[in-house]
Design an enzyme around this catalytic site. Sequence first.
Site, PDB file in Angstrom:
ATOM      1  N   GLY A   1      26.334   2.350  76.769  1.00 50.30           N
ATOM      2  CA  GLY A   1      27.501   2.267  77.649  1.00 50.30           C
ATOM      3  C   GLY A   1      28.109   3.630  77.918  1.00 50.30           C
ATOM      4  O   GLY A   1      29.313   3.740  78.128  1.00 50.30           O
ATOM      5  N   GLY A   2      27.261   4.667  77.942  1.00 51.96           N
ATOM      6  CA  GLY A   2      27.770   6.013  78.215  1.00 51.96           C
ATOM      7  C   GLY A   2      27.835   6.315  79.697  1.00 51.96           C
ATOM      8  O   GLY A   2      27.928   7.474  80.099  1.00 51.96           O
TER       9      GLY A   2
ATOM     10  N   ASP B   1      19.911  -2.966  79.424  1.00 53.53           N
ATOM     11  CA  ASP B   1      20.900  -3.876  78.836  1.00 53.53           C
ATOM     12  C   ASP B   1      20.818  -3.731  77.319  1.00 53.53           C
ATOM     13  O   ASP B   1      19.742  -3.922  76.728  1.00 53.53           O
ATOM     14  CB  ASP B   1      20.582  -5.321  79.259  1.00 53.53           C
ATOM     15  CG  ASP B   1      21.666  -6.303  78.835  1.00 53.53           C
ATOM     16  OD1 ASP B   1      22.344  -6.057  77.806  1.00 53.53           O
ATOM     17  OD2 ASP B   1      21.828  -7.328  79.524  1.00 53.53           O
ATOM     18  N   VAL B   2      21.942  -3.408  76.688  1.00 47.57           N
ATOM     19  CA  VAL B   2      21.923  -3.178  75.235  1.00 47.57           C
ATOM     20  C   VAL B   2      21.485  -4.431  74.467  1.00 47.57           C
ATOM     21  O   VAL B   2      21.037  -4.346  73.326  1.00 47.57           O
ATOM     22  CB  VAL B   2      23.313  -2.669  74.758  1.00 47.57           C
ATOM     23  CG1 VAL B   2      24.340  -3.789  74.730  1.00 47.57           C
ATOM     24  CG2 VAL B   2      23.217  -1.985  73.394  1.00 47.57           C
TER      25      VAL B   2
ATOM     26  N   TYR C   1      35.752 -11.393  70.592  1.00 49.08           N
ATOM     27  CA  TYR C   1      35.773  -9.917  70.646  1.00 49.08           C
ATOM     28  C   TYR C   1      36.294  -9.355  69.326  1.00 49.08           C
ATOM     29  O   TYR C   1      35.730  -8.423  68.755  1.00 49.08           O
ATOM     30  CB  TYR C   1      36.658  -9.493  71.813  1.00 49.08           C
ATOM     31  CG  TYR C   1      36.794  -8.001  72.022  1.00 49.08           C
ATOM     32  CD1 TYR C   1      35.762  -7.258  72.583  1.00 49.08           C
ATOM     33  CD2 TYR C   1      37.974  -7.334  71.694  1.00 49.08           C
ATOM     34  CE1 TYR C   1      35.900  -5.880  72.803  1.00 49.08           C
ATOM     35  CE2 TYR C   1      38.123  -5.971  71.910  1.00 49.08           C
ATOM     36  CZ  TYR C   1      37.083  -5.250  72.461  1.00 49.08           C
ATOM     37  OH  TYR C   1      37.229  -3.894  72.678  1.00 49.08           O
TER      38      TYR C   1
HETATM   39  N1  LIG Z   1      39.564  -0.029  77.150  1.00 47.63           N
HETATM   40  C1  LIG Z   1      40.193  -0.426  76.040  1.00 47.63           C
HETATM   41  O1  LIG Z   1      41.393  -0.769  76.039  1.00 47.63           O
HETATM   42  C2  LIG Z   1      39.453  -0.479  74.726  1.00 47.63           C
HETATM   43  C3  LIG Z   1      40.205  -0.701  73.555  1.00 47.63           C
HETATM   44  C4  LIG Z   1      39.552  -0.763  72.335  1.00 47.63           C
HETATM   45  C5  LIG Z   1      38.192  -0.615  72.277  1.00 47.63           C
HETATM   46  N2  LIG Z   1      37.473  -0.399  73.422  1.00 47.63           N
HETATM   47  C6  LIG Z   1      36.018  -0.267  73.286  1.00 47.63           C
HETATM   48  O2  LIG Z   1      35.591   0.958  73.837  1.00 47.63           O
HETATM   49  C7  LIG Z   1      34.245   0.823  74.311  1.00 47.63           C
HETATM   50  C8  LIG Z   1      34.174   1.346  75.729  1.00 47.63           C
HETATM   51  O3  LIG Z   1      35.027   0.550  76.540  1.00 47.63           O
HETATM   52  P1  LIG Z   1      35.624   1.044  77.937  1.00 47.63           P
HETATM   53  O4  LIG Z   1      37.064   0.721  77.947  1.00 47.63           O
HETATM   54  O5  LIG Z   1      35.169   2.428  78.236  1.00 47.63           O
HETATM   55  O6  LIG Z   1      34.916  -0.018  78.894  1.00 47.63           O
HETATM   56  P2  LIG Z   1      34.164   0.105  80.297  1.00 47.63           P
HETATM   57  O7  LIG Z   1      34.804   1.131  81.150  1.00 47.63           O
HETATM   58  O8  LIG Z   1      34.070  -1.288  80.764  1.00 47.63           O
HETATM   59  O9  LIG Z   1      32.726   0.659  79.865  1.00 47.63           O
HETATM   60  C9  LIG Z   1      31.850  -0.146  79.116  1.00 47.63           C
HETATM   61  C10 LIG Z   1      30.494   0.492  79.101  1.00 47.63           C
HETATM   62  O10 LIG Z   1      29.617  -0.383  78.391  1.00 47.63           O
HETATM   63  C11 LIG Z   1      28.520  -0.689  79.245  1.00 47.63           C
HETATM   64  N3  LIG Z   1      28.009  -2.020  78.934  1.00 47.63           N
HETATM   65  C12 LIG Z   1      28.672  -3.198  78.892  1.00 47.63           C
HETATM   66  N4  LIG Z   1      27.830  -4.206  78.611  1.00 47.63           N
HETATM   67  C13 LIG Z   1      26.605  -3.648  78.480  1.00 47.63           C
HETATM   68  C14 LIG Z   1      25.321  -4.154  78.222  1.00 47.63           C
HETATM   69  N5  LIG Z   1      25.098  -5.460  78.039  1.00 47.63           N
HETATM   70  N6  LIG Z   1      24.285  -3.286  78.158  1.00 47.63           N
HETATM   71  C15 LIG Z   1      24.477  -1.965  78.343  1.00 47.63           C
HETATM   72  N7  LIG Z   1      25.659  -1.418  78.592  1.00 47.63           N
HETATM   73  C16 LIG Z   1      26.714  -2.252  78.668  1.00 47.63           C
HETATM   74  C17 LIG Z   1      29.066  -0.565  80.649  1.00 47.63           C
HETATM   75  O11 LIG Z   1      28.042  -0.377  81.607  1.00 47.63           O
HETATM   76  P3  LIG Z   1      27.476  -1.592  82.524  1.00 47.63           P
HETATM   77  O12 LIG Z   1      28.631  -2.495  82.840  1.00 47.63           O
HETATM   78  O13 LIG Z   1      26.872  -0.926  83.694  1.00 47.63           O
HETATM   79  O14 LIG Z   1      26.455  -2.257  81.657  1.00 47.63           O
HETATM   80  C18 LIG Z   1      29.923   0.668  80.486  1.00 47.63           C
HETATM   81  O15 LIG Z   1      29.141   1.840  80.544  1.00 47.63           O
HETATM   82  C19 LIG Z   1      33.905  -0.661  74.192  1.00 47.63           C
HETATM   83  O16 LIG Z   1      33.161  -0.888  73.019  1.00 47.63           O
HETATM   84  C20 LIG Z   1      35.258  -1.323  74.062  1.00 47.63           C
HETATM   85  O17 LIG Z   1      35.195  -2.541  73.376  1.00 47.63           O
HETATM   86  C21 LIG Z   1      38.066  -0.320  74.640  1.00 47.63           C
END
Ligand SMILES: NC(=O)c1ccc[n+]([C@@H]2O[C@H](COP(=O)([O-])OP(=O)(O)OC[C@H]3O[C@@H](n4cnc5c(N)ncnc54)[C@H](OP(=O)(O)O)[C@@H]3O)[C@@H](O)[C@H]2O)c1
Length: 247
Positions: A13-14, A63-64, A155
């Site tokens: 998810g980078g 897909d992870v 989650y």
């Molecule tokens: N935003 C918040 O408030 C928050 C708070 C606490 C923790 N986090 C954690 O931080 C991490 C990053 O979140 P973010 O806020 O940056 O979210 P984001 O902007 O939605 O990014 C998520 C990333 O994960 C990828 N991803 C999702 N499902 C995937 C799959 N099945 N296979 C491969 N890649 C996948 C997405 O790419 P594709 O959709 O293209 O696959 C994207 O690159 C996550 O683990 C999230 O749970 C976020």
Amino acid sequence: MSTQDGKVAIISGGTRGLGAAFAQALLEQGWRVCVFGRRDSEFVQQARAKGDWSDRFIARTVDVRDSAATQKLVRELNSTWGRIDLLVNNAGVSVPSLIALASDEYLDKHLDTNLGAAMRLTRQVVQVMLPQRSGKIINITSVVGLQGYTGMAAYSAAKAGLDAMTRCLAKELGPAGITVNAIAPGYIPTEMTEKMPEAVVKWNLDNTPLGRLATIEEYVPPFLFLVSDGANFINGHTLVVDGGLTA
Ligand SMILES: NC(=O)c1ccc[n+]([C@@H]2O[C@H](COP(=O)([O-])OP(=O)(O)OC[C@H]3O[C@@H](n4cnc5c(N)ncnc54)[C@H](OP(=O)(O)O)[C@@H]3O)[C@@H](O)[C@H]2O)c1
């Protein structure tokens, strides 16, 4: 030349959000970086277009949850760059649902993307790190794994599981020179949270002692610290970065 130059990272998810910010920061420090997500992204296109990153950046549509595809990618990375110094288990999904309304598919997607897939990818990357007798693994968990939140059971359980995995693997892999830590963010405006109800945003604002939400950029320095040699003796720790929300 810094001690980070030429090191190799793989970030699930980078392609956008936090993961892309981490990838960019590592590329700026001279790392070789592989990112993957299910879709192409603006970050990937911009990074590919940057001439001085071209031989240090690999982006794939994977897909992870697809274990065969991640295994193929890990092998590709190892044969291209010959090592892996850092795994960031960052790919995640989060859509709230009351448990009474949660389908099997919903539960499976949340538990598997946020936990099962990270565990499988870790197993695959560890096969490369073990013979090196070095490496760092950073799991991106969440304050939602530390506290209860209505509508977040799957989650939250997955993220709490990822914290538990962090502690277990710190003990299991430490003797091989591999450290395992986690970062637990609070609420950050990203694509993941853009459809969250206004009430959730307000709750986070009201309950964060600093009185504001974090930016993605504020997660980069704590991440770079855990990646740096300065954190070499930190192992099995979850670094909470939430403005005091869970204090
Ligand atoms: N935003 C918040 O408030 C928050 C708070 C606490 C923790 N986090 C954690 O931080 C991490 C990053 O979140 P973010 O806020 O940056 O979210 P984001 O902007 O939605 O990014 C998520 C990333 O994960 C990828 N991803 C999702 N499902 C995937 C799959 N099945 N296979 C491969 N890649 C996948 C997405 O790419 P594709 O959709 O293209 O696959 C994207 O690159 C996550 O683990 C999230 O749970 C976020």
